[in-house]
Design a protein around this motif. Structure first.
Motif, PDB file in Angstrom:
ATOM      1  N   THR A 252       0.683   5.251   0.290  1.00 44.81           N
ATOM      2  CA  THR A 252      -0.217   6.300   0.758  1.00 44.81           C
ATOM      3  C   THR A 252       0.413   7.673   0.544  1.00 44.81           C
ATOM      4  OG1 THR A 252      -1.049   4.804   2.477  1.00 44.81           O
ATOM      5  CG2 THR A 252      -1.570   7.147   2.718  1.00 44.81           C
TER       6      THR A 252
ATOM      7  N   HIS B 214     -11.164   2.069   1.076  1.00 40.56           N
ATOM      8  CA  HIS B 214      -9.935   1.307   1.281  1.00 40.56           C
ATOM      9  C   HIS B 214     -10.226  -0.157   1.602  1.00 40.56           C
ATOM     10  CE1 HIS B 214      -5.810   0.355   1.911  1.00 40.56           C
ATOM     11  NE2 HIS B 214      -5.989   0.076   3.192  1.00 40.56           N
TER      12      HIS B 214
ATOM     13  N   SER C   6      -7.475   3.651  -4.769  1.00 42.67           N
ATOM     14  CA  SER C   6      -8.554   3.712  -3.787  1.00 42.67           C
ATOM     15  C   SER C   6      -8.839   5.187  -3.526  1.00 42.67           C
ATOM     16  CB  SER C   6      -8.123   3.008  -2.495  1.00 42.67           C
ATOM     17  OG  SER C   6      -9.082   3.187  -1.487  1.00 42.67           O
TER      18      SER C   6
ATOM     19  N   ILE D  96      -1.812  -1.062  -3.892  1.00 46.57           N
ATOM     20  CA  ILE D  96      -2.935  -0.151  -3.645  1.00 46.57           C
ATOM     21  C   ILE D  96      -2.367   1.252  -3.442  1.00 46.57           C
ATOM     22  CG2 ILE D  96      -4.828   0.438  -2.084  1.00 46.57           C
ATOM     23  CD1 ILE D  96      -4.897  -2.551  -1.272  1.00 46.57           C
TER      24      ILE D  96
ATOM     25  N   GLU E 275      -3.944   9.887   2.409  1.00 42.45           N
ATOM     26  CA  GLU E 275      -4.161  10.041   3.849  1.00 42.45           C
ATOM     27  C   GLU E 275      -5.085  11.232   4.099  1.00 42.45           C
ATOM     28  OE1 GLU E 275      -3.831   8.988   7.779  1.00 42.45           O
ATOM     29  OE2 GLU E 275      -2.949   7.910   6.079  1.00 42.45           O
TER      30      GLU E 275
ATOM     31  N   HIS F  57     -11.029   8.444  -2.200  1.00 39.96           N
ATOM     32  CA  HIS F  57     -12.040   9.080  -1.348  1.00 39.96           C
ATOM     33  C   HIS F  57     -11.765  10.578  -1.398  1.00 39.96           C
ATOM     34  CE1 HIS F  57      -8.712   9.309   1.449  1.00 39.96           C
ATOM     35  NE2 HIS F  57      -9.421  10.116   2.222  1.00 39.96           N
TER      36      HIS F  57
ATOM     37  N   THR G 207       0.845  -1.191   0.000  1.00 38.63           N
ATOM     38  CA  THR G 207       0.000   0.000   0.000  1.00 38.63           C
ATOM     39  C   THR G 207       0.879   1.240   0.000  1.00 38.63           C
ATOM     40  OG1 THR G 207      -1.741  -1.151   1.234  1.00 38.63           O
ATOM     41  CG2 THR G 207      -1.842   1.260   1.186  1.00 38.63           C
TER      42      THR G 207
ATOM     43  N   LYS H  77      -3.471   5.114  -2.266  1.00 38.56           N
ATOM     44  CA  LYS H  77      -4.543   5.868  -1.616  1.00 38.56           C
ATOM     45  C   LYS H  77      -3.986   7.152  -1.018  1.00 38.56           C
ATOM     46  CE  LYS H  77      -4.302   3.507   2.907  1.00 38.56           C
ATOM     47  NZ  LYS H  77      -4.246   4.659   3.826  1.00 38.56           N
TER      48      LYS H  77
END
Length: 259
Positions: A17, A188, A102, A52, A56, A104, A15, A54
């Motif tokens: 981030t 996530h 991922s 992945i 924070e 958001h 992952t 993504k």
């Protein structure tokens, strides 16, 4: 150790981030450099098969750091930035891993380019996705032209780039910009479940198919990245860009003159 990124590996899944939550993970020169280096290192890491990506905090990434563009004391080196973005896009596209974005919150501008460069895109229902460089008189970079046209075709890509339109997860899915929509707060977890499903599949065969399909497109991507570097350097010098930045800071509608 990275200043702007977090990286974790668990078995064959890693992952990445983006970690500038106070700036909604806006990409400054440090993050661009670190992303370029990390993705280059990942190309040699055969122990990881799924990655992945993504953000924070409240967002995936709000895009390029506009505050850095306005910093007169330590101005953004546009040529260095474009070099980092070229490396990021090429490495992301040629990674020997299946990549899952991922999303958001916001994935805008450069942040959206990076999302579109991933193999699988999972967005939360009320995420905000936009190729909105046009709002500050710039063109997509980070491979945005290439990744967007690969997703939706050239005619639709032009419309989306020229309008700078904002989409939520479901709207983006209807256009083919997103593969799967997750409930808010579950992005996530959905991406992690998807990654686990991939690991339980013959993922080596999937990665090989990805490499074969992408191989024929690399020259196209390289040509577009060269065009983006040249074009963005030119756009940064325009009156429209200066007006777009100023209007953004002053929270008003810009007055563009095509100059």
């Amino acid at each position: 150790m990275y200043k702007t990124l977090l990286f974790e590996q668990e078995g064959r899944i890693a992952t990445l981030t983006l970690n500038r939550p106070d700036a909604m993970n806006a990409m400054d020169e440090t993050m661009m450099e670190e992303l370029a280096e990390l993705l280059e290192d990942l190309k040699e890491n055969k122990s990881i098969q799924v990655l992945i990506i993504k953000g924070e905090g409240r967002a995936f990434s709000a895009g390029g750091d506009i505050k850095a563009m306005l910093n007169d004391e330590n101005p953004l080196d546009i040529d260095a930035a474009m070099d980092y973005l070229t490396r990021i896009a090429l490495n992301l596209y040629t990674l020997p891993q299946i990549t899952i974005a991922s999303v958001h919150g916001a994935a805008a501008g450069l942040g959206f380019s990076m999302v579109l460069g991933c193999d699988i895109i999972i967005a939360e229902e009320n995420s905000k996705l936009a190729m909105n460089f046009i709002g500050i008189g710039l063109i997509p970079d980070g491979g945005g032209h290439f990744f967007l046209k690969e997703r939706v075709g050239i005619p639709k890509a032009k419309q989306l780039m020229w309008s700078g339109q904002l989409f939520n997860g479901k709207e983006a899915q209807k256009l083919g910009l997103v593969d799967e929509v997750a409930p808010d707060g579950a992005g996530h977890a959905t991406a992690a479940a998807y990654a686990q499903k991939l690991i339980e599949s013959p993922v080596a065969a999937m990665i090989t198919s990805k490499e074969i399909l992408h191989l024929s497109k690399i020259h196209d991507l390289q040509a577009i990245l060269k065009g983006e570097s040249k074009g963005q350097s030119a756009m940064r010098k325009t009156a429209d860009h200066k007006e777009g930045i100023q209007a953004f800071v002053e929270k008003r509608k810009p007055t563009f003159k095509g100059e």
